[in-house]
Design an enzyme around this catalytic site. Structure first.
Site, short mmCIF file in Angstrom:
data_model
loop_
_atom_site.label_atom_id
_atom_site.label_comp_id
_atom_site.label_asym_id
_atom_site.label_seq_id
_atom_site.Cartn_x
_atom_site.Cartn_y
_atom_site.Cartn_z
N TRP A 45 0.83 -1.37 -0.02
CA TRP A 45 0.13 -0.02 0.10
C TRP A 45 0.87 1.10 -0.09
O TRP A 45 1.73 1.35 0.81
CB TRP A 45 -0.69 -0.03 1.23
CG TRP A 45 -1.60 1.29 1.45
CD1 TRP A 45 -0.97 2.17 2.21
CD2 TRP A 45 -2.81 1.78 1.28
NE1 TRP A 45 -1.74 3.66 2.23
CE2 TRP A 45 -2.97 3.00 1.82
CE3 TRP A 45 -3.84 1.42 0.60
CZ2 TRP A 45 -4.04 4.05 1.45
CZ3 TRP A 45 -4.91 1.86 0.30
CH2 TRP A 45 -5.16 3.23 0.82
N ASN A 47 0.26 5.80 0.18
CA ASN A 47 -0.41 6.86 -0.04
C ASN A 47 0.28 8.09 0.00
O ASN A 47 1.20 8.13 -0.98
CB ASN A 47 -1.54 7.05 1.20
CG ASN A 47 -1.22 7.08 2.77
OD1 ASN A 47 -0.85 5.95 3.10
ND2 ASN A 47 -1.39 7.97 3.33
N ASP A 48 0.25 9.20 0.74
CA ASP A 48 1.05 10.21 0.51
C ASP A 48 2.38 10.32 0.05
O ASP A 48 3.34 9.75 0.50
CB ASP A 48 0.98 11.17 1.53
CG ASP A 48 -0.21 11.20 2.43
OD1 ASP A 48 -1.44 10.55 1.87
OD2 ASP A 48 -0.29 11.75 3.59
N TRP A 72 -4.29 0.11 3.92
CA TRP A 72 -3.54 1.02 5.02
C TRP A 72 -3.12 0.32 6.06
O TRP A 72 -3.99 -0.54 6.66
CB TRP A 72 -4.27 2.13 5.41
CG TRP A 72 -3.41 3.41 5.95
CD1 TRP A 72 -2.71 4.12 5.39
CD2 TRP A 72 -3.50 3.45 7.31
NE1 TRP A 72 -2.33 5.00 6.51
CE2 TRP A 72 -2.87 4.52 7.73
CE3 TRP A 72 -4.16 2.98 8.48
CZ2 TRP A 72 -2.53 5.16 8.96
CZ3 TRP A 72 -4.21 3.35 9.77
CH2 TRP A 72 -3.35 4.39 9.93
N SER A 113 2.83 11.19 7.55
CA SER A 113 3.83 12.03 6.52
C SER A 113 4.67 13.09 7.13
O SER A 113 4.38 13.90 8.22
CB SER A 113 2.62 12.85 5.83
OG SER A 113 2.06 11.64 4.99
N ARG A 172 -0.45 17.14 12.79
CA ARG A 172 0.58 16.36 12.09
C ARG A 172 0.92 16.79 10.58
O ARG A 172 0.48 17.84 10.14
CB ARG A 172 -0.10 15.06 11.50
CG ARG A 172 -1.28 15.23 10.72
CD ARG A 172 -2.04 13.59 10.53
NE ARG A 172 -3.32 13.38 9.98
CZ ARG A 172 -4.30 13.40 10.77
NH1 ARG A 172 -4.37 13.68 12.01
NH2 ARG A 172 -5.49 13.31 9.99
N GLU A 226 -5.07 18.59 6.18
CA GLU A 226 -3.73 17.70 6.36
C GLU A 226 -2.64 18.16 5.23
O GLU A 226 -3.10 18.92 4.24
CB GLU A 226 -4.14 16.08 5.80
CG GLU A 226 -5.23 15.75 6.74
CD GLU A 226 -5.44 14.13 6.72
OE1 GLU A 226 -5.41 13.28 7.39
OE2 GLU A 226 -5.83 13.89 5.27
C1 FRU Z 1 -3.16 12.28 4.53
C2 FRU Z 1 -2.76 11.33 5.71
C3 FRU Z 1 -1.82 12.17 6.63
C4 FRU Z 1 -1.26 11.23 7.61
C5 FRU Z 1 -1.03 10.18 6.56
C6 FRU Z 1 -1.15 8.81 7.47
O1 FRU Z 1 -3.52 11.32 3.42
O2 FRU Z 1 -4.09 11.07 6.48
O3 FRU Z 1 -2.55 13.54 7.35
O4 FRU Z 1 0.12 11.82 8.15
O5 FRU Z 1 -2.14 10.24 5.53
O6 FRU Z 1 -0.77 7.76 6.41
#
Ligand code: FRU
Length: 495
Positions: A45, A47-48, A72, A113, A172, A226
């Site tokens: 997986w 993400n960011d 996730w 992140s 965060r 975020e």
């Molecule tokens: C954004 C987020 C961030 C966090 C991360 C966790 O997509 O929710 O705020 O740090 O993903 O994976």
């Protein structure tokens, strides 16, 4: 004290993750929706995008990563580098949960992140340690590397051990940059239902002074911001955010003035950075050519296709250069390096399409295709030009891109695109598009990015057409239209 040959907990967790990735990556490559020229994780997986930086002549991309499943989980930082932002080399996992401030027993935890800077020749990463059930849940941490590959968490962690004043919704995603002699950091947060970007200043990178709320929602921009990114662009500053629970938008950009003494950012112009469904957690870097480049997660929380079975999940958008216009707006343009992917070329100049006339082309295997289309309406006020992309022979499956000159509405409809999420983007173009419009489209195996009028608007969507949906059609309805098309098949960066 560790014996010199004994691995730290962090080294051990990373070793395990890398071993797993090496063993499992081959299987994930078979999945039919893997992309040809977009960044993806080898397995698991993603993400960011995190820690984007141009460091010692190479671009580094880190990313939120759970290598063990395609859903996730406890977050690691995946890592890759590139000389041109297009061709990437995967590197070992850079960060993994290992300390009491970023590792929990269950629920959400991990290395969340953040961003990267270069300081004293080192590559320095900032991230949020998140541990559900710990108090506080979120703290800001730092890690360093001399070679840009192996990272050590800093003994001073957490460098910011708690959120400032009062009850907050989130604390965060630190983004750090240098201005003059000081380091600055924005952290995403929310208070009383309003998303906020909190500002910190430091001379050392390990000790941070809270300066206050740099910017906050006016009540309509979501309750938690975020991944804030605050950066200079031309003679202005830009604040890009990923708002939670904002009506109608998952990304937002503000152009304005930043006062580093008071720590306040004043927006003067605001807009979406991308109009599609799959653009989130955008982060920028400044490169050695002075370009401000943005990359975002080309996916969205809650998407229908997220599942453990696929073996991998998550892609990045194409890198785009952000440019401030004389009017104070921001355009996003595909970076020039993408031209190196161009292979077979064709051009159809000045096609005069009669009302209802259809022209068809075949898409290459896997749909790696770049198309530039110039549309003009001639004398027909009511005409629309309609593209059916990745369409099946019987036309049941297709992604429709339609432009109506009369109301200047561009529609991207993916409700019949295939097995993914549906939905329609409807974008009103400015007055200047009433007789002509330029669409620059990048189609890949499971994505479509459209740059309108050289980046005035961008629309990013994941689409999941079947293997046989390989026709691309253009037609005029409601009158005659003139269309010039130029296209290229694009190379595969993963071969
Ligand atoms: C954004 C987020 C961030 C966090 C991360 C966790 O997509 O929710 O705020 O740090 O993903 O994976």
């Amino acid at each position: 004290m560790l014996a010199s040959n004994q691995k730290t907990e962090h080294e051990e967790v990373i070793r395990k993750a890398n071993e797993h990735i090496n063993e499992q990556s081959k299987g994930a490559q078979e999945e039919p929706f893997r992309l040809n020229y977009h960044f993806m994780p080898p397995v698991g997986w993603m993400n960011d995008p995190n820690g984007l930086i141009h460091f010692r002549g190479e671009y580094h991309l880190f990313y939120q990563y759970y290598p063990y499943k395609s859903i996730w989980g406890p977050m690691h930082w995946g890592h890759a580098k590139s000389k041109d932002l297009i061709h990437w080399t995967h590197l070992p996992v850079a960060l993994a949960p290992s300390e009491e401030y970023d590792k929990g027993e269950e629920g959400g935890y991990g290395v969340w992140s953040g961003s990267a800077v270069q300081a004293d020749g080192k590559l320095v990463l900032f991230y949020t340690g998140h541990v559900d059930g710990r108090a506080p849940v979120e703290v800001q941490c730092m890690a360093e590397s001399a070679d840009g590959v192996v990272f050590k968490k800093h003994p001073a962690n957490p460098v910011i051990g708690k959120a400032p004043d009062g009850a907050r919704f989130g604390f965060r995603d630190p983004k750090v940059w240098k201005q003059g002699d000081s380091w600055y950091m924005v952290v995403g947060s929310g208070q009383d239902g309003k998303g906020q970007a909190l500002l910190y200043r430091s001379a050392t990178l390990t000790e941070w002074e809270y300066m206050g709320v740099a910017a906050e929602s006016d009540g309509t921009k979501g309750d938690m911001w975020e991944c804030p990114d605050l950066f200079p662009l031309g003679d202005k500053h830009v604040l890009a955010i990923s708002p939670m629970n904002m009506n109608g938008a998952k990304n937002w950009l503000m152009v304005g003035e930043m006062d580093y003494e008071t720590g306040k950012f004043k927006p003067e112009y605001e807009a979406r950075l991308d109009e599609g469904f799959d653009f989130y957690a955008a982060q920028t870097l400044l490169d050695d050519k002075g370009r401000r480049i943005v990359i975002a997660w080309m996916d969205m929380w809650g998407s229908k296709l997220i599942s453990e079975e696929r073996g991998w999940y998550g892609a990045m958008t194409l890198p785009r250069e952000l440019v401030l216009t004389p009017q104070g707006t921001v355009v996003s343009r595909p970076i020039r390096e993408l031209e190196a992917l161009r292979e077979a070329h064709w051009i159809s100049e000045s096609l005069l399409l009669q009302d209802g006339e259809i022209r068809c082309w075949n898409q290459p295997d896997g749909n790696p295709l770049e198309i530039i289309a110039w549309l003009s309406k001639g004398d027909d006020e009511k005409v629309s030009v309609v593209f059916n992309l990745s369409s099946s022979e019987d036309d049941r499956e297709k992604t429709t891109v339609a432009y109506s000159f009369r109301d200047r509405i561009l529609t991207v409809d993916r409700s019949e695109s295939g097995i993914g999420d549906g939905g329609v983007n409807r974008i009103v173009l400015p007055e200047s598009s009433s007789s002509e419009v330029k669409l620059h489209m990048f189609l890949d195996r499971s994505s479509l990015e459209i740059f309108v009028n050289d980046g005035e608007k961008v629309i990013t969507n994941r689409i999941y057409p079947g293997d046989d949906s390989r026709t691309f059609k253009v037609t005029a309805t409601g009158g005659k239209a003139k269309v010039t098309l130029e296209g290229w098949e694009l190379g595969n960066i993963w071969n």
